[in-house]
Scaffold this active site. Structure first.
Site, short mmCIF file in Angstrom:
data_model
loop_
_atom_site.label_atom_id
_atom_site.label_comp_id
_atom_site.label_asym_id
_atom_site.label_seq_id
_atom_site.Cartn_x
_atom_site.Cartn_y
_atom_site.Cartn_z
N SER A 417 0.83 -1.17 -0.18
CA SER A 417 -0.11 0.00 -0.05
C SER A 417 0.90 1.20 0.13
O SER A 417 0.46 2.35 -0.12
CB SER A 417 -0.99 -0.06 1.25
N HIS A 438 -2.92 -2.83 -5.38
CA HIS A 438 -3.08 -2.56 -4.23
C HIS A 438 -4.48 -2.62 -3.78
O HIS A 438 -5.21 -1.63 -4.42
CB HIS A 438 -2.46 -0.69 -3.94
N GLU A 450 -5.71 0.00 -6.92
CA GLU A 450 -4.82 0.61 -7.48
C GLU A 450 -3.79 -0.11 -7.99
O GLU A 450 -3.21 -1.22 -7.40
CB GLU A 450 -4.11 1.42 -6.35
N ASN A 488 -3.36 6.57 -0.38
CA ASN A 488 -2.94 6.88 0.95
C ASN A 488 -2.14 8.12 0.90
O ASN A 488 -1.74 8.72 2.07
CB ASN A 488 -1.72 5.42 1.33
#
Ligand code: CAA
Length: 704
Positions: A417, A438, A450, A488
């Site tokens: 991540s 991800h 992702e 993130n």
């Protein structure tokens, strides 16, 4: 019957042909026969022929290519009224038409497509066809008679269910509901022509607009309205749909129809509808990668390997099992393997208990899963996904082993991540085969994926990753390598701003409430408590150590040091007396008071409007930088990521779409007012009076 302005190019997208006494009108507007310019005109031209020729005894309307009409052309929603296709005009004419008309449906009859079919005398469909009114998903309501005709056919309750969920029904169910008169076995056109011929002598012609609505009671509508608080909180069009369906039960068709027309225009012009339409197109654009065409060769994926049977690995495995792909799952100990398999089985059994899957299906899926303790068993897998904890050394070691075990051409994916996929790829002799995938937790539920393109990832591997996402029901978005990728990385900035708000005097629950006000189910602190506060804590401590800085001592660090790590320890920023529901914590309030005093911080009242702006615009600002850095291809991709991965409401258009709606000049002014430096791209667009939407379009046309 139509104005030339509605169809400036003078198109006629409807072919006419004859089968004896039946006139066949075939709509040819690929790919989905949307009701765009040229379709109403073509239908009018066909109806002119049918009217003027005594030899024509009935009309069949069918779609060319893969589908019947999939709805109004959403791209025309922003056109001025006089330029928009005259969908209602042709529907009105069909409703009053003197000869039988038959809609022949395959693929999907959605929105304006189903409304067209409902204005015909009869509807026939192939078994695989699906019929629905999905307008609610676009922030509008059925605007061409759907709210008035559907309840007259299927009853008020079912009509509400279909219009509020937006989900289509299959042809078989549609036949039971009376929405379809016949399910055709075999060739649709032949079946439709035969059906039409068998009904040429019917008089008077049945018209849905002349029917009464069945099964309606005032309680039904009151209940439907009350239910919206749960299913469509904060949204504008669902309540209108209920009101219009209710109107169908007590007013003549023409009155309800006129009101529907007025409400449709208002709903269509609302920011919510603009937001949802933006997301509709952004989701489809996200599937396209500049420079990678449909003809890019792909690896055929017939089996998968997964390393790690923890929460992530197990969830990822379920995605593959759900679509019938065999999975080999590897763990380091038998105990971990048994535990992981147990969780997967339990998840499936719970689904079966809810009646959404048979026990047979549970066994079929579990039967596709091969547990093992040996990486060697991954040698035949077409794709291998590593899903172990976030530690670069461990990941590199695994990829070195994979390099030795995996067959040539296999895709090697990491579910990291945050970590650098280039570095992970460097542990292999085939970095072109390495990609980041991800997944978001819970991986079997969350739709976002992702897809991390590393420097050496081959086009073929990337194209395969995108296709695979679609196959397992995910929305895949390509992102570049950077700390935290898109989602993130934005969350980090958002978290920083949330912490600052609290330092300045806001309570954590105020910051969270500021995001609830925008429609997010969770605010920044509820989200951190759920994810676990210790993760961020360890990262902050590690980064400071590496940089030779003093040990971080923020208020959040102190909370963690007091043993409160979030939901998992039943205590974090919030208390969790019943396990899951966050309750503002006296202990946090006390800690904050002490902290502010010790650090000499001035507390002030932070208003909700300020908090919402600062938090949302911190996302937008980082998003703009991500775009400028080339980590995301488009602003629309960032919106898709934030809506599907982080609960940003689609009806707000995602953070970048929301910023466009507010006006980038205003966003920049607010960022500056609250002490954030606008990213250069954001500033430039604002100065030029542009939007992120325009930026995306200009970039796409430059690449074309
Ligand atoms: N208008 C304009 N374009 C549309 C469209 C529409 N109604 N529906 C689909 N498209 C476009 C997509 O943008 C896509 O374009 P690109 O290839 O350029 O990206 C292309 O058609 C194919 O669409 P999908 O990739 O989604 O194809 P699919 O096979 O996966 O799905 C579908 C097909 C089920 C029809 C899906 O596209 C869909 O759900 N479309 C929207 C249907 C809808 O909402 N209709 C109601 C419209 S509102 C209305 O009708 C108001 C009214 O009452 C009059």
């Amino acid at each position: 019957m139509t104005s030339a302005n509605n169809n400036p190019a003078g198109q006629n997208l409807v072919e006419q042909s004859r089968d004896g006494d039946i006139l066949v009108l075939t709509i040819q507007n690929p790919p989905v026969n949307a009701f765009g310019p040229g379709v109403p005109e073509g239908l009018h031209a066909g109806l002119d022929v049918a009217e003027g020729d005594e030899g024509v005894r009935a009309v069949v309307i069918i779609g060319g290519g893969r589908t019947f009409v999939a709805g109004a052309d959403i791209k025309t929603f922003d056109l001025p009224r006089e330029q928009a296709p005259d969908v209602r005009g042709v529907i009105d004419r069909l409703d009053a038409f003197s000869k039988p008309t038959v809609a022949a449906i395959h693929g999907t009859a959605l929105g304006g497509g189903l409304e067209l079919a409902l204005a015909c005398t009869y509807r026939v469909a192939v078994e695989s066809a699906r019929l629905g009114l999905p307008e609610v998903k676009l922030g509008v309501l059925p605007g061409a008679g759907g709210t008035q005709r559907l309840p007259r056919v299927v009853g008020a309750q079912k009509a509400l269910e279909m219009m509020l969920s937006g989900n289509p029904v299959k042809a078989g169910e549609a036949e039971t509901l009376g929405l379809v008169d016949e399910v055709v076995d075999g060739d649709l056109l032949q079946g439709a022509v035969a059906f039409a011929r068998a009904h040429t002598d019917v008089t008077p012609l049945p018209r849905i607009s002349e029917r009464q609505v069945e099964g309606a009671s005032p309680e039904l509508f009151a209940q439907a309205k009350a239910g919206l608080e749960k299913t469509h909180k904060g949204q504008y069009s669902p309540a209108l749909i209920v009101d219009l369906a209710e109107m169908a039960t007590r007013t003549p068709f023409v009155d309800g129809y006129a009101e529907e027309g007025r409400q449709f225009v208002q709903a269509k012009d609302s920011p919510q509808s603009r937001g949802l339409r933006h997301l509709f197109f952004a989701e489809r654009e996200a599937g396209k990668i500049a420079g990678i065409g449909k003809d890019t060769p792909q690896t055929e994926i017939k089996s998968a390997g997964i390393i790690g049977a923890g929460t992530m690995g197990g969830g990822i495995a379920m995605n593959f099992l759900n679509v019938g792909l065999p999975v080999t799952i590897v763990e380091t100990t038998q105990e971990a393997l048994d535990r992981g398999l147990g969780v997967i089985r339990k998840n499936y059994e719970n689904t079966a208990k809810k009646g959404r899957m048979s026990l047979d299906d549970v066994e079929k899926r579990m039967g596709l899963l091969t547990p093992t303790l040996s990486m060697d068993d991954l040698k035949d897998a077409d794709i291998i996904i590593e899903a172990v904890f976030e530690n670069m050394d461990v990941k590199k070691e695994i990829f070195t082993k994979l390099d030795a075990v995996a067959k040539p051409g296999a895709i090697l994916a990491s579910n990291t991540s945050t970590l650098d996929v280039n570095e992970i790829a460097s542990a292999t002799t085939r970095p072109e085969s390495v990609i980041g995938l991800h997944f978001f937790s819970p991986a079997n539920v969350m739709r976002l994926l992702e897809i991390v393109r590393a420097d050496k990832t081959s086009d073929s591997v990337l194209a395969t990753g995108m296709a695979l996402a679609k196959r397992i029901g995910k929305v895949g978005v390509v992102v570049g390598v950077c700390d935290g990728f898109v989602g993130n990385r934005m969350v980090h900035r958002y978290g920083d701003e949330a912490r600052k708000l609290v330092e300045e005097g806001a309570r954590p629950q105020d910051a969270d409430a500021a995001m609830h006000a925008l429609g997010l189910p969770m605010g920044p602190f509820e989200m951190s408590d759920m994810a676990g506060l210790d993760v961020g804590y360890l990262i902050r401590q590690h980064q400071a150590k590496v940089a030779g800085q003093p040990k971080p001592d923020g208020w959040l660090d102190r909370i963690v040091e007091g043993g409160r790590k979030g939901q998992k320890t039943q205590a974090g920023i919030y208390d969790y007396p019943d396990g899951r529901k966050p309750v503002p914590s006296a202990s946090t309030d006390e800690l904050l008071n002490t902290y502010r005093q010790e650090k000499g911080l001035q507390s002030r009242e932070v208003g909700q409007d300020e908090a919402t702006k600062r938090l949302t615009y911190s996302l937008v600002n980082e998003g703009a930088q991500i775009l400028d850095d080339g980590i995301a291809q488009r602003a629309g991709d960032i919106d898709v990521i934030y809506v599907y991965g982080y609960g940003f409401p689609a009806y707000r258009g995602g953070p970048m779409g929301y910023a466009d709606e507010q006006g980038l000049k205003n966003v920049v002014a607010d960022l500056e007012k609250y002490g954030q430096t606008p990213a250069p791209l954001l500033k430039r667009l604002a100065d030029e009076g542009k939007t992120f939407g325009q930026y995306d379009k200009e970039k796409a046309s430059a690449q074309a």
